[in-house]
Enzyme design. Structure first.
Site, PDB file in Angstrom:
ATOM      1  N   LYS A 196       0.841  -1.155  -0.325  1.00  0.00           N
ATOM      2  CA  LYS A 196      -0.017   0.016   0.034  1.00  0.00           C
ATOM      3  C   LYS A 196       0.847   1.327   0.114  1.00  0.00           C
ATOM      4  CE  LYS A 196      -3.644   2.419   2.572  1.00  0.00           C
ATOM      5  NZ  LYS A 196      -4.830   2.422   3.284  1.00  0.00           N
ATOM      6  N   LYS A 218       1.569  10.071   5.586  1.00  0.00           N
ATOM      7  CA  LYS A 218       1.459   8.738   6.097  1.00  0.00           C
ATOM      8  C   LYS A 218       2.418   7.969   5.548  1.00  0.00           C
ATOM      9  CE  LYS A 218      -3.543   8.238   6.693  1.00  0.00           C
ATOM     10  NZ  LYS A 218      -4.734   7.326   6.525  1.00  0.00           N
ATOM     11  N   LYS A 249      -2.435  -1.516  -3.729  1.00  0.00           N
ATOM     12  CA  LYS A 249      -3.171  -0.047  -3.796  1.00  0.00           C
ATOM     13  C   LYS A 249      -2.294   0.964  -3.798  1.00  0.00           C
ATOM     14  CE  LYS A 249      -5.954   1.973  -0.438  1.00  0.00           C
ATOM     15  NZ  LYS A 249      -6.733   1.647   0.934  1.00  0.00           N
ATOM     16  N   SER A 275     -10.354   5.586  -4.566  1.00  0.00           N
ATOM     17  CA  SER A 275     -11.321   6.631  -4.583  1.00  0.00           C
ATOM     18  C   SER A 275     -10.836   7.773  -5.595  1.00  0.00           C
ATOM     19  CB  SER A 275     -11.456   7.420  -3.166  1.00  0.00           C
ATOM     20  OG  SER A 275     -10.244   7.838  -2.697  1.00  0.00           O
TER      21      SER A 275
END
Ligand code: PBG
Length: 325
Positions: A196, A218, A249, A275
């Site tokens: 990710k 992050k 992802k 998204s």
């Protein structure tokens, strides 16, 4: 011209093209993400995700019935936590009567065969909007993993079929597997977000759940998008620790990673068309710059062709409608 091989022979009609198509999308390939809100009869469109909604549990249950009837066989649940329940421990995440736990039960009751996957990470529950517990401005690993184990067990207890840790802490897959084993949850699967990346494409999702990080970014836990080998390392470790399915992802900007992961693991690979990928296609379509239906099918087919055995996508319903005609 006298040619030995004419490649266009296999492209000359819809019939021959369908005969030789290498990648076929099917309804059961898709995992439908659902955003769940408190309340009743609530359906709120997400500003940066036109046509996608956050719904209260009663409407979510209706939606899951519809998805099942369309041939979709798995949903991935996310909840919007009330502000007053957010803190720096994430304890609402393992509240047996929390919105996630109530949602799992209600969906299981209504559509028992639907596979329920649940997001496991602290960000929707964190007063800092981070995926872990914050101490002195840092996201601490080991305490966060303990919280994620409690969260996973409580999801399993409520009836989740798969927990899907999306936090990128070290050692969480092994710890969650041990936690599930110790508590007798021998049938609960783990779909690990293994590779990710720290991606700008999650922006609209954070609008949907009001979960944007309150400080910093992050990058100390999610991966640097410059890296490829690291994705293999992360994925192989998750397989070793007990993941049943691994995930890459986002999807579209990471098709190379999906392929490389597919080539090295012997378990199913999923990919998440996130998204921001949805928002880009929607926005271009609204401007009249892209054909939305074609963009949906081309993007999803390319993700499957890259090596994804299954795809989490906000276009799940649209895609099923498009491939069923
Ligand atoms: C939570 C989580 C995120 C997404 C899935 N789980 C957001 C994030 O990591 O910041 C993103 C999904 C999307 O953008 O569609 N850890």
């Amino acid at each position: 011209m006298q040619l030995q091989r004419r490649n266009r022979i296999l492209r000359q009609s819809p019939a021959i093209r369908s005969l030789v198509a290498e990648t076929i999308l099917r309804p059961a390939d898709f995992i439908a993400p659902l955003f769940i809100d408190e309340g009743e009869n609530i359906k709120t469109e997400i500003a940066s995700m036109p046509g996608y909604y956050r719904m209260s549990l009663d409407l979510t249950v209706q939606e899951v019935k519809l998805l099942w009837n369309m041939g979709i066989r798995s949903v991935l649940l996310f909840i919007k936590c009330k502000d007053e329940l957010k803190d720096n421990t994430g304890k609402e995440a393992w509240n047996a009567n929390g919105l996630m736990q109530r949602s799992i039960k209600a969906i299981k009751d209504a559509v028992p065969e639907m596979l329920i996957m649940t997001d496991v990470a602290l960000d929707p529950y964190s007063s800092y909007g981070h995926d872990g517990i914050v101490k002195d401005g840092e996201i601490v690993n080991d305490e966060t993993v303990e919280a994620l184990v409690k969260m996973s067990i409580s999801h399993a207890q409520a009836g989740a079929d798969f927990v899907a840790p999306s936090d990128m802490m070290d050692g969480r897959i092994g710890a969650i597997r041990n936690g599930l084993e110790e508590n007798g949850f021998t049938k609960t699967g783990i779909m690990s977000y293994s590779a990710k990346y720290a991606s700008c494409f999650y922006g609209p999702f954070r609008d949907a759940l009001d979960s944007a990080p309150g400080f910093g970014d992050k990058k100390t836990y999610q991966m640097d998008y410059a890296n490829r080998t690291e994705a293999i390392k992360e994925t192989l470790m998750d397989v070793e620790e007990g993941a049943d399915i691994v995930m890459v992802k986002p999807a579209m900007a990471y098709l190379d990673i999906i392929r490389e992961v597919k080539n090295v693991v012997d378990i199913p690979v999923s990919a998440y068309q996130v998204s921001g990928e949805y928002a880009m296609i929607k926005a271009a379509a609204q401007m009249g710059w892209l054909n939305e239906e074609k963009a949906i099918l081309e993007s999803l087919t390319s993700i499957k062709r890259a090596g994804a055995d299954m795809i989490a996508t906000y276009f799940a319903k649209d895609a099923v409608a498009l491939i069923s005609v």
